[in-house]
Design an enzyme around this catalytic site. Structure first.
Site, PDB file in Angstrom:
ATOM      1  N   VAL A  81       0.836  -1.200   0.000  1.00 38.17           N
ATOM      2  CA  VAL A  81       0.000   0.000   0.000  1.00 38.17           C
ATOM      3  C   VAL A  81       0.873   1.252   0.000  1.00 38.17           C
ATOM      4  O   VAL A  81       0.628   2.195  -0.771  1.00 38.17           O
ATOM      5  CB  VAL A  81      -0.950  -0.007   1.214  1.00 38.17           C
ATOM      6  CG1 VAL A  81      -1.601   1.365   1.400  1.00 38.17           C
ATOM      7  CG2 VAL A  81      -2.028  -1.072   1.041  1.00 38.17           C
ATOM      8  N   VAL A  91       2.507   1.946  -3.402  1.00 37.07           N
ATOM      9  CA  VAL A  91       1.616   2.531  -4.403  1.00 37.07           C
ATOM     10  C   VAL A  91       1.147   3.920  -3.991  1.00 37.07           C
ATOM     11  O   VAL A  91       1.030   4.819  -4.830  1.00 37.07           O
ATOM     12  CB  VAL A  91       0.406   1.601  -4.650  1.00 37.07           C
ATOM     13  CG1 VAL A  91      -0.599   2.252  -5.603  1.00 37.07           C
ATOM     14  CG2 VAL A  91       0.873   0.268  -5.224  1.00 37.07           C
ATOM     15  N   GLU A  92       0.904   4.119  -2.708  1.00 37.76           N
ATOM     16  CA  GLU A  92       0.396   5.406  -2.241  1.00 37.76           C
ATOM     17  C   GLU A  92       1.434   6.519  -2.371  1.00 37.76           C
ATOM     18  O   GLU A  92       1.120   7.614  -2.843  1.00 37.76           O
ATOM     19  CB  GLU A  92      -0.049   5.299  -0.773  1.00 37.76           C
ATOM     20  CG  GLU A  92      -1.330   4.510  -0.562  1.00 37.76           C
ATOM     21  CD  GLU A  92      -2.564   5.276  -1.009  1.00 37.76           C
ATOM     22  OE1 GLU A  92      -2.449   6.445  -1.407  1.00 37.76           O
ATOM     23  OE2 GLU A  92      -3.663   4.694  -0.963  1.00 37.76           O
ATOM     24  N   SER A  93       2.650   6.260  -1.919  1.00 41.84           N
ATOM     25  CA  SER A  93       3.630   7.354  -1.871  1.00 41.84           C
ATOM     26  C   SER A  93       5.041   6.956  -2.252  1.00 41.84           C
ATOM     27  O   SER A  93       5.923   7.814  -2.286  1.00 41.84           O
ATOM     28  CB  SER A  93       3.690   7.926  -0.443  1.00 41.84           C
ATOM     29  OG  SER A  93       4.295   6.991   0.441  1.00 41.84           O
ATOM     30  N   TYR A 136      -5.354   1.180  -8.935  1.00 38.48           N
ATOM     31  CA  TYR A 136      -4.762   1.123  -7.601  1.00 38.48           C
ATOM     32  C   TYR A 136      -4.816  -0.296  -7.044  1.00 38.48           C
ATOM     33  O   TYR A 136      -3.807  -0.836  -6.581  1.00 38.48           O
ATOM     34  CB  TYR A 136      -5.513   2.084  -6.679  1.00 38.48           C
ATOM     35  CG  TYR A 136      -5.084   2.037  -5.237  1.00 38.48           C
ATOM     36  CD1 TYR A 136      -4.002   2.782  -4.789  1.00 38.48           C
ATOM     37  CD2 TYR A 136      -5.772   1.255  -4.310  1.00 38.48           C
ATOM     38  CE1 TYR A 136      -3.606   2.751  -3.458  1.00 38.48           C
ATOM     39  CE2 TYR A 136      -5.389   1.220  -2.980  1.00 38.48           C
ATOM     40  CZ  TYR A 136      -4.308   1.966  -2.566  1.00 38.48           C
ATOM     41  OH  TYR A 136      -3.930   1.909  -1.249  1.00 38.48           O
TER      42      TYR A 136
END
Length: 219
Positions: free
Chosen positions: A120, A123-125, A208
């Site tokens: 997560v 992919v998020e940051s 996502y």
């Protein structure tokens, strides 16, 4: 001294600031990423990562670039979000050493698989602790301020507070949904998942979920 790099895309002006600072690259997906430098090459853009190496992407993915006037530790590896990321995510990235203990300890504390938390965050940051989305999500796990407050996290740029809140929120979602739906809810919200009875038909959310599952080897 500064220099400007103007790409062929309309109104896209890239400014390279002094070496002590960096560039904030804003993507069509709503993510923002800090990179060491940026330049045009052939029909694309090359982003120089803080950890070393380059990432090539289509300039159409970039909305704008602004000077990042905040200095960051060189050890943080910032990899921008790139559409069609199958090549970038062919192998599950390891947790950066700077955040390994934090991620594993928070995952264990809240009973969430550390591999899921890592995917997560990737992919998020891409482990950029000061990433900010157009909607205002912040930090490593891109936690919205309102969500952060639910878990007592006021400074979402603090990695510990951010991951603590993000993992708690992820656990809440995993207690309600299976993994793909929990990821969709993390990205688009529980209301959207309930409304559509599954992964919402939003390109960003579908991409996502696919990207996180690909990192986990479940796509």
């Amino acid at each position: 001294m500064t220099r400007q790099l103007i790409l062929s895309a309309p109104l896209l002006v890239l400014t390279a600031a002094a070496p002590a600072y960096a560039e904030l690259v804003f993507f069509q997906s709503g993510r923002a990423m800090s990179v060491r430098a940026i330049r045009s090459e052939n029909d694309g853009v090359v982003l120089q990562l803080r950890s070393g190496g380059d990432v090539h992407c289509d300039q159409s993915l970039i909305v704008r670039v602004e000077p990042d006037e905040v200095e960051y530790p060189d050890e943080l590896a910032a990899a921008p979000e790139v559409a069609g990321g199958a090549e970038a995510e062919a192998e599950a990235p390891a947790i950066p050493e700077a955040f390994r203990e934090l991620v594993t300890s928070m995952a264990a504390k809240h009973g969430v698989d550390a591999r899921v938390v890592n995917a997560v965050i990737q992919v998020e940051s891409a482990y950029h602790s000061r990433a900010v989305s157009r909607k205002g999500a912040r930090g490593l796990m891109q936690v919205m301020p309102a969500t952060g407050r639910q878990y007592g996290a006021l400074d979402l740029f603090d990695p510990k507070a951010n991951v603590d809140a993000g993992v708690q929120h992820l656990k809440k979602l995993l207690s309600r949904y299976d993994l793909p739906l929990a990821l969709a809810a993390y990205n688009a919200g529980e209301a959207a998942v309930e409304r559509f009875g599954g992964v919402p038909p939003f390109r960003e959310t579908q991409n996502y979920v696919t990207r996180v599952l690909r990192i986990l080897g479940r796509s």
